[in-house]
Design a protein around this motif. Structure first.
Motif, PDB file in Angstrom:
ATOM      1  N   SER A 146       0.848  -1.188   0.000  1.00  0.00           N
ATOM      2  CA  SER A 146       0.000   0.000   0.000  1.00  0.00           C
ATOM      3  C   SER A 146       0.882   1.236   0.000  1.00  0.00           C
ATOM      4  O   SER A 146       1.823   1.335   0.789  1.00  0.00           O
ATOM      5  CB  SER A 146      -0.896   0.013   1.242  1.00  0.00           C
ATOM      6  OG  SER A 146      -1.528   1.277   1.347  1.00  0.00           O
ATOM      7  N   LEU A 147       0.589   2.173  -0.900  1.00  0.00           N
ATOM      8  CA  LEU A 147       1.360   3.424  -0.932  1.00  0.00           C
ATOM      9  C   LEU A 147       0.793   4.469   0.023  1.00  0.00           C
ATOM     10  O   LEU A 147       1.294   5.590   0.076  1.00  0.00           O
ATOM     11  CB  LEU A 147       1.412   3.997  -2.357  1.00  0.00           C
ATOM     12  CG  LEU A 147       2.181   3.203  -3.407  1.00  0.00           C
ATOM     13  CD1 LEU A 147       2.381   4.059  -4.666  1.00  0.00           C
ATOM     14  CD2 LEU A 147       3.536   2.745  -2.888  1.00  0.00           C
ATOM     15  N   LEU A 173       0.294  -2.352  -6.375  1.00  0.00           N
ATOM     16  CA  LEU A 173       0.267  -1.173  -5.506  1.00  0.00           C
ATOM     17  C   LEU A 173      -1.177  -0.879  -5.151  1.00  0.00           C
ATOM     18  O   LEU A 173      -1.997  -0.592  -6.027  1.00  0.00           O
ATOM     19  CB  LEU A 173       0.893   0.032  -6.216  1.00  0.00           C
ATOM     20  CG  LEU A 173       2.337  -0.136  -6.697  1.00  0.00           C
ATOM     21  CD1 LEU A 173       2.802   1.143  -7.415  1.00  0.00           C
ATOM     22  CD2 LEU A 173       3.279  -0.463  -5.536  1.00  0.00           C
ATOM     23  N   PRO A 176      -2.697   3.655  -4.525  1.00  0.00           N
ATOM     24  CA  PRO A 176      -1.517   4.294  -5.136  1.00  0.00           C
ATOM     25  C   PRO A 176      -1.554   5.822  -5.064  1.00  0.00           C
ATOM     26  O   PRO A 176      -0.506   6.457  -5.045  1.00  0.00           O
ATOM     27  CB  PRO A 176      -1.564   3.809  -6.583  1.00  0.00           C
ATOM     28  CG  PRO A 176      -2.997   3.472  -6.847  1.00  0.00           C
ATOM     29  CD  PRO A 176      -3.521   2.951  -5.538  1.00  0.00           C
ATOM     30  N   LYS A 177      -2.739   6.398  -4.992  1.00  0.00           N
ATOM     31  CA  LYS A 177      -2.864   7.846  -5.150  1.00  0.00           C
ATOM     32  C   LYS A 177      -4.204   8.294  -4.581  1.00  0.00           C
ATOM     33  O   LYS A 177      -5.186   7.558  -4.626  1.00  0.00           O
ATOM     34  CB  LYS A 177      -2.845   8.161  -6.649  1.00  0.00           C
ATOM     35  CG  LYS A 177      -2.264   9.482  -7.062  1.00  0.00           C
ATOM     36  CD  LYS A 177      -2.126   9.494  -8.586  1.00  0.00           C
ATOM     37  CE  LYS A 177      -1.501  10.750  -9.100  1.00  0.00           C
ATOM     38  NZ  LYS A 177      -1.348  10.711 -10.573  1.00  0.00           N
ATOM     39  N   VAL A 185       3.364   7.716  -5.850  1.00  0.00           N
ATOM     40  CA  VAL A 185       3.485   6.829  -7.003  1.00  0.00           C
ATOM     41  C   VAL A 185       4.712   7.201  -7.846  1.00  0.00           C
ATOM     42  O   VAL A 185       5.359   6.344  -8.458  1.00  0.00           O
ATOM     43  CB  VAL A 185       2.157   6.818  -7.809  1.00  0.00           C
ATOM     44  CG1 VAL A 185       1.961   8.080  -8.619  1.00  0.00           C
ATOM     45  CG2 VAL A 185       2.052   5.579  -8.689  1.00  0.00           C
ATOM     46  N   THR A 233      -5.845   0.063  -8.881  1.00  0.00           N
ATOM     47  CA  THR A 233      -4.777  -0.822  -8.431  1.00  0.00           C
ATOM     48  C   THR A 233      -3.753  -0.861  -9.561  1.00  0.00           C
ATOM     49  O   THR A 233      -4.121  -0.962 -10.731  1.00  0.00           O
ATOM     50  CB  THR A 233      -5.319  -2.232  -8.157  1.00  0.00           C
ATOM     51  OG1 THR A 233      -6.347  -2.146  -7.169  1.00  0.00           O
ATOM     52  CG2 THR A 233      -4.219  -3.166  -7.662  1.00  0.00           C
ATOM     53  N   VAL A 234      -2.483  -0.743  -9.209  1.00  0.00           N
ATOM     54  CA  VAL A 234      -1.420  -0.746 -10.217  1.00  0.00           C
ATOM     55  C   VAL A 234      -0.690  -2.085 -10.139  1.00  0.00           C
ATOM     56  O   VAL A 234      -0.206  -2.466  -9.068  1.00  0.00           O
ATOM     57  CB  VAL A 234      -0.431   0.412  -9.971  1.00  0.00           C
ATOM     58  CG1 VAL A 234       0.714   0.370 -10.976  1.00  0.00           C
ATOM     59  CG2 VAL A 234      -1.152   1.756 -10.032  1.00  0.00           C
TER      60      VAL A 234
END
Lengths: 329, 329
Positions: A146-147, A173, A176-177, A185, A233-234
């Motif tokens: 998790s970012l 990730l 992410p944002k 990110v 989700t990345v």
């Protein structure tokens, strides 16, 4: 330990993972748990996803940052004898309500034999549901990071990104944002580029299995230019991941052992079906021993194989695993 | 690209993740896919799990090492116009059939617009279902690593174990052991002990949600003595994971920001609800700048924060993220 109070009707807390959010991807047990619940608690978006299953139930909507409040409220209801479903998308355990709920319960003096049962109902997490839409990126070792730095110090996150970029994991990730968190990110990309090819395939999946589903394929180099938001989700591939015909695939490694030609599967020379690869643990150990015998230093072997020197030395020093040596099989 | 042949009834391949294997944890879509299929292909154990859903269908049982054969057979049936379900436990994409199936299809000249549709139906993977039975171990960043060296060279596996042990992930070991592969789990333990407390909680979950379900709690130090087999998943906690009352919990980190007392949630001094932690990215960057201003070298900061020196230097050099600085919020 106090003896449990079982005189009144026992309350129950069910942590329900909804999967991606479309009802056809609900498990039977998740559906039954919602049906059984008298009170359903969840973030507004999740409540909406199952709105038609909630007739006649008490529904408590909470906002994004009120996880602990949701857990506290669930416990109060359960103590009053209610069956409570705490619902969330994905898997209830992945960055989910299960952890904070147990923390709140423990602080309040709950124990598993206190008369209030807690059931966790697993579901497919975002890494799985997003992967299923882009092809087969998770066919090899993977991680979720998790970012979000709302609860985690940045050095912890950065250290993890660096470790898994180096060790060539497929990485998802999460978070992410957001509107406020836009730089994380970029930092993740910078860290990945220390170790990975700029052309590494990346998929950004938004709102998987929901009406606004959107999939964008890009590369590590261009990742930061993709449309990434709260519901994205990345997925970052490993060094073998490729994109072909709009599908992102990570090979399992069958090509290391087999060739498929004209519908026939043939084993490469030196490899055996159902056995460890010739470069598997015992083959590798044999090879390390052979290199040492040929005068190569453990330090050079460690550097060449990109492993810690003390690990190579320790692995070498073990005797008595003849069952693992291919020659003995 | 050839124009697709849509004159005959189109075949279809559905890759169905069954979840843990008990039918109540099947998703609605997985159940419908099996109902829709004319041919169901899978490993003997998985066929048995859904035996009562297979009346009137062609059923093809395959053994463990025949993944590619299963994919080839599915494609042959689909070309003949059949709807084929390839079933597997867990998620179809996690070390699963999805990858090899696409590889076989590509080799055979299949494209997404060739008239044969491929659908992947996600399910909860072993990491999720095993986690749900032991408590909430996946509340923070996690990885899955397969210890099987049948298709993966050992140095790749060892390097990954070392990286995630160092970076403090929660880790699930898939395929930890088989009759022949007994040493891999000892090597994994050895690598983890390079970085982690011997008392780190470990759970070994066998046959989750099936009749022979068995859960054993142990520690990293004693992990190798646990009963681990073909049907086991090993969950290793991170440095914050604890076991209490038979539940394995990884805190999300709420304690970094909040205190819960008497059912009330209060924010620690210097922290804001819904905002990055004071040690989040922008707070960390401010702190790094302050240390540099106080004469600390970037090398020393990198060593102290356990991050690569070139990353710290690069992060420092970026300007223009004022929206991220808490003072500006």
């Amino acid at each position: 330990m106090n003896s449990p109070d079982t005189s009144s009707t026992a309350g129950k807390i069910m942590l329900v993972g909804l999967g991606p959010g479309s009802q056809e991807h609900l498990t039977g047990r998740a559906r039954a748990a919602i049906a059984e619940a008298e009170t359903v608690i969840g973030y507004v978006t999740y409540i909406r996803l199952v709105a038609d299953l909630l007739d006649g139930k008490e529904v408590i909507k909470k906002s994004m940052t009120e996880e602990l409040d949701r857990a506290i409220e669930a416990y109060e209801r359960a103590r009053a004898g209610k069956k409570v479903a705490l619902i969330a998308s994905g898997d209830a355990g992945v960055y989910g309500m299960a952890g904070p709920t147990f923390e709140v319960l423990f602080q309040a003096g709950w124990t598993p034999d206190s008369g209030i049962e807690v059931e966790i109902i697993p579901g497919a997490s975002a890494i799985n549901t997003c992967a299923s839409l882009v092809g087969a990126p998770l066919t090899h070792d993977f991680c979720a990071i998790s970012l979000s730095d709302l609860l985690t110090p940045w050095p912890t996150i950065a250290r993890r990104l660096d470790a898994v970029a180096y060790a060539d994991f497929v990485v998802a990730l999460y978070n992410p944002k957001s509107g406020r968190r836009t730089r994380q990110v970029l930092e993740a990309q910078r860290i990945f580029l220390r170790h990975r090819d700029p052309q590494t395939p990346v998929a950004v999946v938004k709102s998987a299995f929901r009406p606004k589903q959107h999939i964008e394929y890009t590369t590590l180099e261009k990742m930061a230019e993709a449309e990434i938001g709260m519901l994205s989700t990345v997925l970052i591939g490993n060094s073998n991941t490729f994109v072909r015909d709009g599908l992102m695939i990570t090979p399992r490694g069958y090509a290391n052992k087999y060739a498929v030609e004209d519908g026939e599967r043939n084993t490469h020379a030196g490899e055996q079906a159902g056995r460890s690869l010739s470069t598997g643990l015992s083959g590798w150990l044999e090879d390390v021993r052979a290199r040492v015998a040929a005068g190569v230093s453990v330090a050079d072997i460690a550097r060449h194989d990109r492993l810690p020197e003390d690990y190579v030395a320790a692995a070498l020093s073990v005797e008595g695993f003849e069952d693992e040596v291919p020659a003995a099989e």
